[in-house]
Design a protein around this motif. Structure first.
Motif, PDB file in Angstrom:
ATOM      1  N   ASN A   1     -34.271   4.636 -20.465  1.00 40.05           N
ATOM      2  CA  ASN A   1     -33.987   3.506 -18.766  1.00 40.05           C
ATOM      3  C   ASN A   1     -34.016   2.293 -17.977  1.00 40.05           C
ATOM      4  O   ASN A   1     -34.066   1.805 -17.537  1.00 40.05           O
ATOM      5  CB  ASN A   1     -34.995   4.754 -18.341  1.00 40.05           C
TER       6      ASN A   1
ATOM      7  N   LYS B   1     -35.376   1.090 -12.659  1.00 41.28           N
ATOM      8  CA  LYS B   1     -35.507   2.020 -13.504  1.00 41.28           C
ATOM      9  C   LYS B   1     -35.950   3.176 -13.467  1.00 41.28           C
ATOM     10  O   LYS B   1     -36.732   3.707 -13.071  1.00 41.28           O
ATOM     11  CB  LYS B   1     -36.628   1.447 -14.629  1.00 41.28           C
TER      12      LYS B   1
ATOM     13  N   THR C   1     -34.966   9.427 -19.513  1.00 42.43           N
ATOM     14  CA  THR C   1     -33.980   8.547 -20.496  1.00 42.43           C
ATOM     15  C   THR C   1     -32.385   9.883 -20.659  1.00 42.43           C
ATOM     16  O   THR C   1     -32.164  10.918 -20.359  1.00 42.43           O
ATOM     17  CB  THR C   1     -34.957   8.902 -21.965  1.00 42.43           C
TER      18      THR C   1
END
Length: 208
Positions: free
Chosen positions: A119, A125, A129
Motif C-alpha cells: 500500500n 495510501k 495490500t
C-alpha cells in the motif's frame, strides 16, 4: 501497435483524450466496463490489463471468463485485485480460500505469475495490500457448453457453505442424475468437493 482504453469517469476520459488526441493507435472509450462489449473490441493476440476498481473487480473477472468464443482472442490477462480477493481467485482445493471464484476462474484460466503490491506504492495510501495476477487462457477445457451454468451450480451449492450439499444439490439435479456423479457424497460441504466434480455436475445439468 494499438491500445484500447476504457474509462467510466467523464473527467478522466476527457483528460485521456486530451493527452492522446494525436496518437491514432490509441482509442479511448467513455464507458462502464461491465456494460462495454469487451469481447467484440479485442483483436487477435491482445493483452488485457488493468488496475481494477476493487468494488467490482470480481465482476470484471467473471465477465472476461464468460467470453463466448474460446479460446479467446487475448493471449494474456494481467489484473490487479485487493489481496483478499486475489487469495480467493488463487484458492486451491482444501484451503481456506477455495470457493466459487477459484472454481470458476481456474476452469478457463491458468495462473502464470502473481506478486503483491504494498500500500506504500499508492498515494493516498490505502489500508489494503494489492495483488497482481497474470493469467493465460486454457485451450483444452472440459465439456461445459456455457460457463454461466458453472457459475449457477457453484452459487447454489456455496449458498450454504457450512451445511451439507444434500438439499441444495437437489435444486440442480434429480436423484438419478446425482447418482451419475462419481465420488460425490451428499454429506459433503461445498468446500469438500473437488473442482472436477463441480464441472461434472454442470455437464450433467446442461444435458437435462
Amino acid at each position: 501497435k494499438s491500445i484500447c482504453l476504457i474509462e467510466k469517469d467523464e473527467n478522466l476520459y476527457k483528460k485521456l483524450v486530451e493527452n492522446y488526441f494525436n496518437l491514432k493507435q490509441i482509442k479511448v472509450y467513455n464507458d462502464d466496463i461491465l456494460k462495454f462489449d469487451l469481447e467484440k473490441k479485442i483483436k487477435k493476440k491482445s493483452i488485457i490489463f488493468g488496475n481494477l476498481p476493487y468494488n467490482i473487480s470480481s465482476q470484471i473477472l467473471v465477465k472476461i471468463v464468460k467470453f463466448k468464443d474460446w479460446p479467446p482472442s487475448y493471449t494474456d490477462l494481467i489484473l490487479m485485485f485487493q489481496k483478499e480477493l486475489g487469495d480467493k481467485i488463487l484458492g486451491k482445493f482444501k484451503t481456506s480460500h477455495y470457493g466459487r471464484l477459484s472454481i470458476l476462474a481456474n476452469y478457463k484460466l491458468k495462473i502464470v505469475n502473481k506478486f503483491l503490491v504494498s500500500n506504500n506504492c499508492f498515494s493516498p495510501k490505502p489500508k489494503v495490500t494489492s495483488m497482481v495476477i497474470h493469467f493465460q487462457p486454457k485451450n483444452n477445457i472440459l465439456k461445459i457448453k456455457n460457463i454461466a451454468n458453472l457459475e449457477k451450480v457453484s452459487n447454489i451449492l456455496f449458498s450454504n457453505k457450512r451445511k451439507m450439499i444434500k438439499k441444495n444439490i437437489e435444486k440442480i439435479l434429480s436423484r438419478p442424475e446425482i447418482d451419475k456423479v462419481a465420488n460425490l457424497e451428499l454429506s459433503n460441504r461445498p468446500s469438500d468437493i473437488k473442482p472436477e466434480i463441480y464441472y461434472k455436475i454442470t455437464e450433467i445439468y446442461e444435458k437435462t
